[in-house]
Design an enzyme around this catalytic site. Sequence first.
Site, PDB file in Angstrom:
ATOM      1  N   GLY A  11      40.581  39.766  44.107  1.00  8.50           N
ATOM      2  CA  GLY A  11      42.022  39.881  43.825  1.00  8.50           C
ATOM      3  C   GLY A  11      42.769  40.320  45.075  1.00  8.50           C
ATOM      4  CE  LYS A  74      39.206  31.895  37.913  1.00 13.40           C
ATOM      5  NZ  LYS A  74      40.359  31.038  37.764  1.00 13.40           N
ATOM      6  CG  ASP A 140      41.070  47.959  40.725  1.00 12.52           C
ATOM      7  OD1 ASP A 140      42.224  47.887  40.256  1.00 12.52           O
ATOM      8  OD2 ASP A 140      40.257  47.015  40.705  1.00 12.52           O
ATOM      9  CG  MET A 182      46.034  45.773  36.748  1.00  8.29           C
ATOM     10  SD  MET A 182      46.128  44.564  38.088  1.00  8.29           S
ATOM     11  CE  MET A 182      46.383  43.053  37.169  1.00  8.29           C
ATOM     12  N   GLY A 183      43.194  48.854  37.124  1.00 15.23           N
ATOM     13  CA  GLY A 183      42.254  49.831  37.678  1.00 15.23           C
ATOM     14  C   GLY A 183      40.804  49.612  37.291  1.00 15.23           C
ATOM     15  NE  ARG A 184      37.320  46.446  39.477  1.00 11.71           N
ATOM     16  CZ  ARG A 184      36.415  46.036  40.331  1.00 11.71           C
ATOM     17  NH1 ARG A 184      35.799  44.890  40.131  1.00 11.71           N
ATOM     18  NH2 ARG A 184      36.095  46.761  41.380  1.00 11.71           N
ATOM     19  CD  GLU A 235      42.661  46.560  34.275  1.00 10.89           C
ATOM     20  OE1 GLU A 235      43.373  45.619  33.890  1.00 10.89           O
ATOM     21  OE2 GLU A 235      42.030  46.539  35.347  1.00 10.89           O
ATOM     22  CG  HIS A 285      48.439  39.832  38.056  1.00 12.75           C
ATOM     23  ND1 HIS A 285      48.259  39.662  36.706  1.00 12.75           N
ATOM     24  CD2 HIS A 285      47.235  39.649  38.642  1.00 12.75           C
ATOM     25  CE1 HIS A 285      46.991  39.370  36.478  1.00 12.75           C
ATOM     26  NE2 HIS A 285      46.338  39.352  37.629  1.00 12.75           N
ATOM     27  CD  GLN A 287      49.579  47.864  37.708  1.00 11.87           C
ATOM     28  OE1 GLN A 287      49.020  48.948  37.627  1.00 11.87           O
ATOM     29  NE2 GLN A 287      49.349  46.900  36.843  1.00 11.87           N
TER      30      GLN A 287
HETATM   31  O1  F6P Z   1      40.540  44.443  41.004  1.00 10.17           O
HETATM   32  C1  F6P Z   1      41.907  44.238  41.040  1.00 10.17           C
HETATM   33  C2  F6P Z   1      42.425  43.833  39.693  1.00 10.17           C
HETATM   34  O2  F6P Z   1      43.832  43.709  39.788  1.00 10.17           O
HETATM   35  C3  F6P Z   1      42.033  44.745  38.534  1.00 10.17           C
HETATM   36  O3  F6P Z   1      42.795  45.934  38.505  1.00 10.17           O
HETATM   37  C4  F6P Z   1      42.233  43.846  37.356  1.00 10.17           C
HETATM   38  O4  F6P Z   1      41.408  44.224  36.283  1.00 10.17           O
HETATM   39  C5  F6P Z   1      41.811  42.500  37.891  1.00 10.17           C
HETATM   40  O5  F6P Z   1      41.919  42.575  39.302  1.00 10.17           O
HETATM   41  C6  F6P Z   1      42.656  41.353  37.401  1.00 10.17           C
HETATM   42  O6  F6P Z   1      42.129  40.178  37.889  1.00 10.17           O
HETATM   43  P1  F6P Z   1      42.867  38.772  37.832  1.00 10.17           P
HETATM   44  O7  F6P Z   1      43.821  38.736  39.001  1.00 10.17           O
HETATM   45  O8  F6P Z   1      41.795  37.781  37.995  1.00 10.17           O
HETATM   46  O9  F6P Z   1      43.600  38.688  36.546  1.00 10.17           O
END
Ligand code: F6P
Length: 370
Positions: A11, A74, A140, A182-184, A235, A285, A287
Amino acid sequence: MKKIVISTGGGDAPGLNAVIYAVVNACYRRGWEVYGSRNGYSGFLDFDDMIPLSPKDVAGIYSIGGTILGSTNKGNPFSYPVKNLADEVQMLDISDKIIKNFHRMKFDCHIAIGGDGSLDIAHRFAEKGMPVIGVPKTIDNDLGKTSRTFGFDTAVATATDAIDKLHSTAKSHNRVMVVEVMGRESGWIALYSGISGGADVILIPEIPFDVDRVCEKILDNELHDKHYAIVVVAEGAMTADGQQFNKGEGELGRQEVVLGGVGDWVAAQIRERTEKDTRSLVLGHLQRGGSPTTFDRLLGLRFGAAAVRMVEEKIFDSMVSLKDSGMTAVPIAEAIAMRKKIDLSTDKVLTARDIGICFGDVEQERVVLP
Ligand code: F6P
């Protein structure tokens, strides 16, 4: 004379262009050549996607968000989606082809800018003989062995600004506003923006939450004549009984599940249990967008320049890291070994508790008796 290739993977994060700017200029001053591989490793597969970079090509980009090289989450070359003759998609290991092309193009080093997924790939290439240096990127802030990743500060600033704006509308309607950030699997963005933005509740993956505790805090606000509340949810936050929220099956070629949905769930629970008018929103996004803050811009430039010094000193299979406010090198394997989580004894967590922020856990905020 050296020939360096840079790639940006995973990302995007504000500050990527600052790193590219610093690498290109620091290499140019040494008389080295720099190329950029588009969209992660595409440049190693299709030479049209391998672009020469000179100081002229990167002039002024350090203040711009995103990455001029493009990025993808990907494109893992060790498990790469390829269509066969029957038009079916197969996951193939094409890493040998990339190694071959790296040598064929006579590169001396690959500077890989990425989070734990991209750096894991970079490390696997290092094990196959590619000289690699990693640069820690992610909003993150969950990469190990560096006190900061670039992109995080900008994401926190964006989230804080959004939370600030929610206060007036929440107050005007006596509402609870739930904002998902966000933040995983880590709660860094939620914690930093939640404290700075005056949240009443912050829910982070490091502290499983009980929604009853959250509701108690909201109803306690009412007793203190505060009829609105702001709830910041990471999240990846999970309930005390282990429920986590995601958007189902991952996309083709993507290694990770897409998290999301906890904000809506928490809002529904609050509405039902407190009967308060409740709304939720997902910052998403936003963020990741926009210009990097001064901190991220400077960090990106410092990381990029330090990575080039590491090429000079041949410190490969290592990641540049921020430690005690200076630059240092750490083995990539150590940085990706474990995701960096919030230590619950840090003063930021204590500060939050001391100023009355609820984490939805059993250890409630201190109650001061009259
Ligand atoms: O790792 C960065 C991040 O923005 C996470 O905080 C979030 O879970 C993920 O990427 C979102 O990914 P994508 O851009 O594929 O939706």
